[in-house]
Design a protein around this motif. Sequence first.
Motif, PDB file in Angstrom:
ATOM      1  N   THR A 237       0.839  -1.191   0.000  1.00 53.80           N
ATOM      2  CA  THR A 237       0.000   0.000   0.000  1.00 53.80           C
ATOM      3  C   THR A 237       0.873   1.239   0.000  1.00 53.80           C
ATOM      4  OG1 THR A 237      -0.063   0.240   2.416  1.00 53.80           O
ATOM      5  CG2 THR A 237      -1.634  -1.290   1.425  1.00 53.80           C
TER       6      THR A 237
ATOM      7  N   GLN B  12     -16.645   6.707   0.918  1.00 57.36           N
ATOM      8  CA  GLN B  12     -15.964   5.524   1.450  1.00 57.36           C
ATOM      9  C   GLN B  12     -16.722   4.959   2.650  1.00 57.36           C
ATOM     10  OE1 GLN B  12     -11.707   6.883   1.876  1.00 57.36           O
ATOM     11  NE2 GLN B  12     -12.536   8.526   0.592  1.00 57.36           N
TER      12      GLN B  12
ATOM     13  N   ARG C 274     -11.326   2.664   1.859  1.00 58.79           N
ATOM     14  CA  ARG C 274     -10.254   3.643   1.685  1.00 58.79           C
ATOM     15  C   ARG C 274      -9.193   3.194   0.685  1.00 58.79           C
ATOM     16  NH1 ARG C 274      -7.752   5.243   7.078  1.00 58.79           N
ATOM     17  NH2 ARG C 274      -9.531   6.659   7.121  1.00 58.79           N
ATOM     18  N   THR C 275      -8.657   1.999   0.831  1.00 62.04           N
ATOM     19  CA  THR C 275      -7.566   1.568  -0.038  1.00 62.04           C
ATOM     20  C   THR C 275      -7.983   1.527  -1.508  1.00 62.04           C
ATOM     21  OG1 THR C 275      -6.456   0.364   1.729  1.00 62.04           O
ATOM     22  CG2 THR C 275      -5.936  -0.278  -0.519  1.00 62.04           C
TER      23      THR C 275
ATOM     24  N   TYR D  83      -8.384   5.144  -2.835  1.00 59.22           N
ATOM     25  CA  TYR D  83      -7.134   5.805  -3.189  1.00 59.22           C
ATOM     26  C   TYR D  83      -6.638   5.295  -4.545  1.00 59.22           C
ATOM     27  CZ  TYR D  83      -6.511   7.810   1.523  1.00 59.22           C
ATOM     28  OH  TYR D  83      -6.649   8.539   2.673  1.00 59.22           O
TER      29      TYR D  83
ATOM     30  N   ALA E 245      -9.314  12.346   1.708  1.00 62.11           N
ATOM     31  CA  ALA E 245      -8.098  11.528   1.750  1.00 62.11           C
ATOM     32  C   ALA E 245      -7.082  12.192   2.662  1.00 62.11           C
ATOM     33  CB  ALA E 245      -7.514  11.347   0.344  1.00 62.11           C
TER      34      ALA E 245
ATOM     35  N   LEU F 291      -1.714  10.382   0.416  1.00 60.12           N
ATOM     36  CA  LEU F 291      -2.045  10.287  -1.002  1.00 60.12           C
ATOM     37  C   LEU F 291      -1.219  11.256  -1.860  1.00 60.12           C
ATOM     38  CD1 LEU F 291      -3.927   8.961  -3.110  1.00 60.12           C
ATOM     39  CD2 LEU F 291      -5.590  10.777  -2.642  1.00 60.12           C
TER      40      LEU F 291
END
Length: 436
Positions: free
Chosen positions: A50, A198, A258-259, A262, A275, A279
């Motif tokens: 990530t 989200q 969230r992941t 992004y 975010a 990011l």
Amino acid sequence: MTAAVRRRVFLSRTAGMAGTAALGLAGCGSGAASGGTVRLTVLAASYGRTVGSPIVDRWHEFIAAFEKEHRNIGIDLELAPIEKIDRTLAERVAAGREPDIAQSYTFADYAEAGRLYSADDLFDLSAQADFLTPFARAGELGFTEYGIPFLTSTPRLFYHTGHFARAGLSGPPTSWAELRTAARALKAAGVTTPYGLQFGPEAAEDEALAWMLATGGGYGGQAGYDFPKDANVEALTWVKEQLVAPGLAGDDPARFSRTPAYAAFLKGEVGMMLAHPVLIRAADRAGVPYADAAFPMKDGGAAPPVGLSDWLMAFKRNGHRQECAAFLDFLYSERATTRFAQGQGTLPVTVSGSEALRAQRSARALWPFIDQMPRAEFHPVGRSTWPKVRDTLRQRIGAAVGPGGDPRALVKTLQKAAEAAEAARPAAAQPEDVAP
């Protein structure tokens, strides 16, 4: 310097751990017991591939720098996947194998059980005064700080400037009416997900709190939970009717976490979304044109930002208070936290770290995030029941804003779940065989 500013630097310092080695930071007094080498076990999270993956490298660099300055204290770093860090720690504690220092999303249950050193045990008064006030207070149980903020930040509204230009939008929304108008224009311009809502299981509680704070609502705090506020219902009803129902928040916000959010933003599939500054670096590398702005209050103005933090805890069982104090003092040094924040997009949780980063033009992209940190508001992380309540929220909030969903019923359900969890909470018990 105000106490609020001082509290801000901490994240920077925490983050700075990696940079400590690279910079050759000087450590404070070792505090190690005389005679031989004391080894501390530090349980930390790993982040896979990530955007947070470089954090593990920072740990190794920081530990190398610390051990060079503290010859009689060794560090054994143990890593657990971020999604399993809480469970791994709980299993270690249940087996009587507490690490000396651990990273986690929660701290209150361990503090309630008397297992943790307090900040008073670990930091002198000047160091404690340097922590940003809202972050330090969020780490409290009964007005005593046990959770030490780590990898801290606040989110802002990121928006794809290329999409905005093609949609004829001149700037970010400053109210919810403008946000809805922007989302409609983005959809007309062919953007897959105009607003990246989200509400998926990874961190729905952060997104939901941002909307509630923007109407004057929230979850409650150390005094108790307060989900059924009219402001909370107002916020979720608006999201349901103005974003989700018209298809302005993607196909299924209940599955959009969230992941993947992004990742979708980096692919150009999202027009705007909340975010964290992590990011920034990823978007720069991907060549995505973007800018950020404060998340708007419903009727205009900047909403209070959601405070986000992992927590570090120092456990009593092994009796290594002085060594833990030396390690944490080094970890939260100004140069270390500043360096870490620069590399990872996290923010300093101390005043000194914030001021140092705020003075660096190379960190200009982080300045708006730093500036809003003193206004941050948190989930009720100081309540040991919060993880159970949070899980209920994650499971139900997506459906509540979907077809047939009922935001008012949701907040009532959350309040009942919170009250049931509080009623079932055992009386705090002092664990046996724990060193003072």
